[in-house]
Motif scaffolding. Structure first.
Motif, mmCIF file in Angstrom:
data_model
loop_
_atom_site.group_PDB
_atom_site.id
_atom_site.type_symbol
_atom_site.label_atom_id
_atom_site.label_comp_id
_atom_site.label_asym_id
_atom_site.label_seq_id
_atom_site.Cartn_x
_atom_site.Cartn_y
_atom_site.Cartn_z
ATOM 1 N N TYR A 1 0.831 -1.198 0.000
ATOM 2 C CA TYR A 1 0.000 0.000 0.000
ATOM 3 C C TYR A 1 0.863 1.245 0.000
ATOM 4 C CZ TYR A 1 -3.919 -3.079 0.990
ATOM 5 O OH TYR A 1 -4.856 -4.066 0.906
ATOM 6 N N GLN A 2 1.929 1.175 0.818
ATOM 7 C CA GLN A 2 2.820 2.323 0.935
ATOM 8 C C GLN A 2 3.436 2.661 -0.426
ATOM 9 O OE1 GLN A 2 5.943 1.572 3.721
ATOM 10 N NE2 GLN A 2 5.651 3.542 4.724
ATOM 11 N N LEU B 1 2.207 2.430 -3.226
ATOM 12 C CA LEU B 1 1.260 3.138 -4.087
ATOM 13 C C LEU B 1 1.234 4.634 -3.788
ATOM 14 C CD1 LEU B 1 -1.715 0.611 -4.063
ATOM 15 C CD2 LEU B 1 0.051 0.900 -5.791
ATOM 16 N N PHE B 2 1.760 5.016 -2.608
ATOM 17 C CA PHE B 2 1.803 6.436 -2.251
ATOM 18 C C PHE B 2 3.219 6.986 -2.235
ATOM 19 C CE2 PHE B 2 -2.168 4.842 -0.492
ATOM 20 C CZ PHE B 2 -3.064 5.765 -1.035
ATOM 21 N N ASP B 3 4.172 6.177 -2.691
ATOM 22 C CA ASP B 3 5.570 6.590 -2.670
ATOM 23 C C ASP B 3 6.014 6.893 -4.099
ATOM 24 O OD1 ASP B 3 8.249 6.888 -2.532
ATOM 25 O OD2 ASP B 3 8.689 4.833 -1.900
ATOM 26 N N TYR C 1 4.168 3.494 -8.526
ATOM 27 C CA TYR C 1 3.458 4.750 -8.265
ATOM 28 C C TYR C 1 2.931 5.420 -9.537
ATOM 29 C CZ TYR C 1 2.631 9.528 -6.613
ATOM 30 O OH TYR C 1 2.070 10.742 -6.337
ATOM 31 N N TRP D 1 -1.132 5.449 -10.644
ATOM 32 C CA TRP D 1 -1.951 6.667 -10.638
ATOM 33 C C TRP D 1 -2.306 7.106 -12.038
ATOM 34 C CZ3 TRP D 1 -4.693 7.377 -6.639
ATOM 35 C CH2 TRP D 1 -4.215 6.918 -5.387
ATOM 36 N N LEU E 1 -7.455 -0.445 -3.076
ATOM 37 C CA LEU E 1 -7.532 1.012 -3.146
ATOM 38 C C LEU E 1 -8.645 1.444 -4.095
ATOM 39 C CD1 LEU E 1 -5.669 2.629 -1.431
ATOM 40 C CD2 LEU E 1 -4.388 3.273 -3.464
#
Lengths: 444, 306
Positions: free
Chosen positions: B72-73, B75-77, B83, B87, B286
């Protein structure tokens, strides 16, 4: 459908994301003992099988015209070997590469199969296929029986997992009528950069866009790979630690390819297959395409066409190629009879690969390539001249994941969304991350 | 009279203890068949997927190391391998949803209103509008890829010019949305049609007696009458659009670059082609959360109007 249509399925997947969960559920009883191993194979590999009757399941993705050729061979084999019955199952390649690992994991895997050379390492690392070193040894197969790049391709972690059946290189396909109309000699397709450019200029002044450049993987990426190697570059460094395709040779290669569009030798926005369709319609003259195109074009009775080795644009000769490799799958419980019978089958088919070549392939075996029967297939024989300088991606698990970034870079550049150098460096940065991810995953 | 007495008795609780126990079981017994299916094919895989998303998961590799929230991390890094791609694909899904949903709400309603009138050949037209929906995505995908080919396709041959329908933006979005509207319009139209036929005739008569025109009839009778089906149509259309996969896969192959590669397409590639199932499961969750949030908002909008 032919190899290029069906193989394109590998680009992605027919199934929805929900399948991941279902596949995952096949879970814990997977066939893997350790990541790099993949189990044991029967000790002695024989050229003859004398045991009790066995039935072998042989799966592959030959859904097109090639399937008919393979089916004939299998029937002939069954007739000659009363104690071995091979039953062939055909899936779309895209389904095949998902289905086979799941089947092997659940203990219902086939005995024999075919894999593309760039999938061998991944499936070896995932414990789907068995080492075949003993087969090569007992059949006395050596590099000299094939050709160095072809022979080395089926090896992962110093073990052989694939026995080459064929090689399918890119070639130059040309429409003789269009060339003639523009005032070119249709008996002399261009072989060098100067000749290629001269031919394009001649056609351009006759109002013909002579070499359509497709932005898609089939066969734009393969065209780029060929040029990259021709300019002295490579996709990855030794051991596939880092992507090297964005260095100078790569930029030269992609610039040359993109310039076909920028300089008006190709229309913009060529869609999937439009390059070949336009060749058949007399709107395009020179197309770098896979050898499987031979059968497609042969169906056009009125089309005047030819096939030649790809021109040498860069500083050295090089061409992209794929290869179908025989593999044996891991089973829950080892059955030596089946393994032996399977090896007899692989050896037999590989010697009969002339028949297979008629489906639009170059046989992997040198003796078949040099036979009079093969030389009687003019197009296949022409493309077979390239056999000693074909290139494959490195034998590293998950290499296809990283290669997909190249597909994107070629697409962005040829569609003029990004400059070649920028498209490649963006892709290389992504590829490096993916390579690192895969090293962690496969313990490379 | 006796029936009434019986009912009073039951409600008063004057039945045998055996009967009462039986009664408390009854609803669950009725629910059981559905729950078995729901549990096996929805709930269990969903929970299993959550478990997978916490691992570096390849079902054939022995390790499957537990990585906690790393998937999960990542996907936000912005520095992670997934990443940008993730997105980008979410954005593609968002663009497609935003463009296609309004059209898929309005156009089928117009068609349904027309098809609800009585005129000769009505059944034929109803069938015609619904027809594309029975085709599989593979059929319509390949069909339109040929028709929309920028250099050789029939569409550009008819229109003249060489519009890059499948290879450049914004054209690729027009194609994907247009094809999807053509393909699925019939489904929403049929639902609307059923809703229209449920609206009592008397309400229209009342509106006419009150002196309402066509527009007033539509606003004050038709639309409120359609509210129950409208909720279903909106939610269903949004979810369908957010799950778009086949059209991009077949018509544009994600081109140009990966700009029309949708979330589902990227998730499928990550999980089923690259065998990074942990990461793919995290992405799915997500996306699921985003869709849950959107669905809740839509439910709320419909409720406050009531």
């Amino acid at each position: 459908m032919n190899a290029h249509l069906t193989r394109r399925g590998l680009l992605g997947l027919g199934a929805g994301a929900g399948g991941a969960v279902l596949l995952g559920a096949c879970g814990d009883s997977g066939p893997n003992e350790k990541v790099t191993g993949g189990g044991q194979n029967a000790a002695p590999a024989a050229t003859a099988y004398t045991g009790p009757n066995v039935t072998l399941a042989f799966w592959n993705g030959f859904t097109g015209g090639d399937g008919a050729f393979m089916k004939t061979l299998v029937e002939q084999f069954n007739a000659e070997h009363p104690n071995i019955k091979v039953s062939m199952n055909v899936y779309q390649w895209v389904d095949y590469y998902q289905k086979v690992p799941a089947a092997v994991a659940s203990g219902n895997g086939p005995d024999l199969g075919i894999m593309h050379v760039d999938s061998v390492a991944t499936n070896a690392a995932r414990g789907v296929i068995l080492p075949l070193d003993d087969l090569a040894k007992s059949l006395n197969l050596t590099e000299a029986d094939f050709s160095p790049p072809v022979w080395q391709a089926g090896v992962y972690n110093e073990k052989r997992y694939g026995v080459p059946l064929d090689v399918h290189p890119l070639g130059l396909f040309y429409n003789k009528e269009v060339m003639e109309k523009a005032g070119l000699d249709p008996a002399k397709p261009p072989a060098t950069n100067d000749e290629y450019m001269a031919a394009l200029d001649t056609m351009k002044s006759a109002g013909i866009q002579g070499s359509w450049a497709t932005p898609f993987q089939f066969t734009g990426s393969m065209w780029f790979h060929s040029l990259l190697w021709q300019f002295g570059g490579d996709l990855f460094d030794a051991g596939a630690q880092k992507a090297t395709f964005a260095q100078d040779p790569g930029v030269q290669a992609l610039t040359w390819y993109t310039d076909l569009v920028k300089k008006g030798y190709s229309p913009r926005n060529v869609a999937q297959d439009a390059d070949l369709v336009s060749l058949r319609n007399g709107k395009n003259a020179l197309n770098w395409n896979g050898i499987w195109t031979v059968n497609t074009l042969a169906q056009d009775k009125n089309l005047q066409w030819g096939a030649a080795p790809v021109p040498q644009i860069g500083t050295q000769k090089a061409v992209w190629a794929g290869s179908h490799q025989f593999v044996q799958f891991k089973q829950r419980s080892q059955d030596d009879n089946k393994l032996t019978a399977g090896k007899v089958f692989i050896n037999w088919i590989s010697q009969k690969s002339l028949e297979w070549a008629k489906g639009g392939q170059v046989p992997a075996r040198k003796d078949v390539r040099e036979s009079a029967g093969f030389k009687a297939l003019p197009e296949q024989a022409a493309l077979a001249q390239q056999i000693d300088y074909v290139h494959y991606p490195p034998s590293v698990p998950g290499i296809g994941d990283a290669l997909n970034t190249v597909v994107t870079a070629v697409n962005e550049s040829v569609l003029l969304r990004k400059e070649p150098a920028k498209a490649l460096s963006d892709a290389a940065a992504k590829a490096d991350q993916i390579l690192e991810q895969n090293r962690k995953k496969y313990g490379g | 009279m006796t029936m009434l007495q019986e009912r009073e008795q039951t409600e008063g609780g004057q039945v045998s203890p055996g009967m009462r126990r039986n009664a408390s079981f009854t609803p669950y017994l009725f629910l059981l068949p559905y729950f078995l299916l729901f549990g096996t094919f929805m709930l269990a895989p969903a929970v299993y997927g959550l478990w997978i998303s916490l691992h570096d998961w390849d079902y054939l590799l022995p390790g499957k190391p537990f990585v906690g929230l790393d998937n999960y991390q990542a996907l936000f890094d912005p520095a992670s391998a997934v990443y940008d791609f993730f997105w980008q694909s979410m954005q593609a899904t968002g663009v497609f949803t935003a463009l296609s949903v309004p059209l898929l709400l309005v156009a089928p309603l117009a068609v349904a209103l027309l098809l609800n009138r009585s005129f000769p050949g009505r059944t034929f037209f109803r069938a015609t509008y619904f027809a594309p929906y029975v085709l599989g995505v593979a059929v319509i995908g390949v069909l339109w890829r040929f028709l929309l080919d920028p250099n050789l396709g029939a569409v550009n041959a008819l229109l003249g010019g060489s519009t890059p329908w499948t290879t450049d933006l914004p054209w690729a979005w027009f194609s994907l949305v247009g094809v999807t509207v053509w393909w699925t319009l019939g489904f929403n139209a049929v639902i609307y049609l059923a809703g229209l036929q449920d609206i009592p005739r008397e309400l229209y008569e009342a509106a006419r007696i009150d002196g309402g025109g066509k527009w007033a009839e539509f606003r004050h009778v038709t639309l409120p009458g359609l509210r129950p089906v409208l909720l279903f149509v909106v939610i269903n259309t949004v979810l369908q659009a957010a799950n778009m996969f086949g059209q991009s896969y077949l018509i544009t192959q994600g081109a140009p670059g990966v700009e029309t590669r949708t979330a589902i397409m990227y998730i499928a590639q990550t999980g089923l082609r690259d065998f990074k199932m942990g990461s793919a499961a995290a992405m799915s969750y997500l996306l699921t959360l985003a869709l849950l949030a959107i669905s809740l908002i839509i439910f709320r909008l419909f409720r406050t109007r009531d």
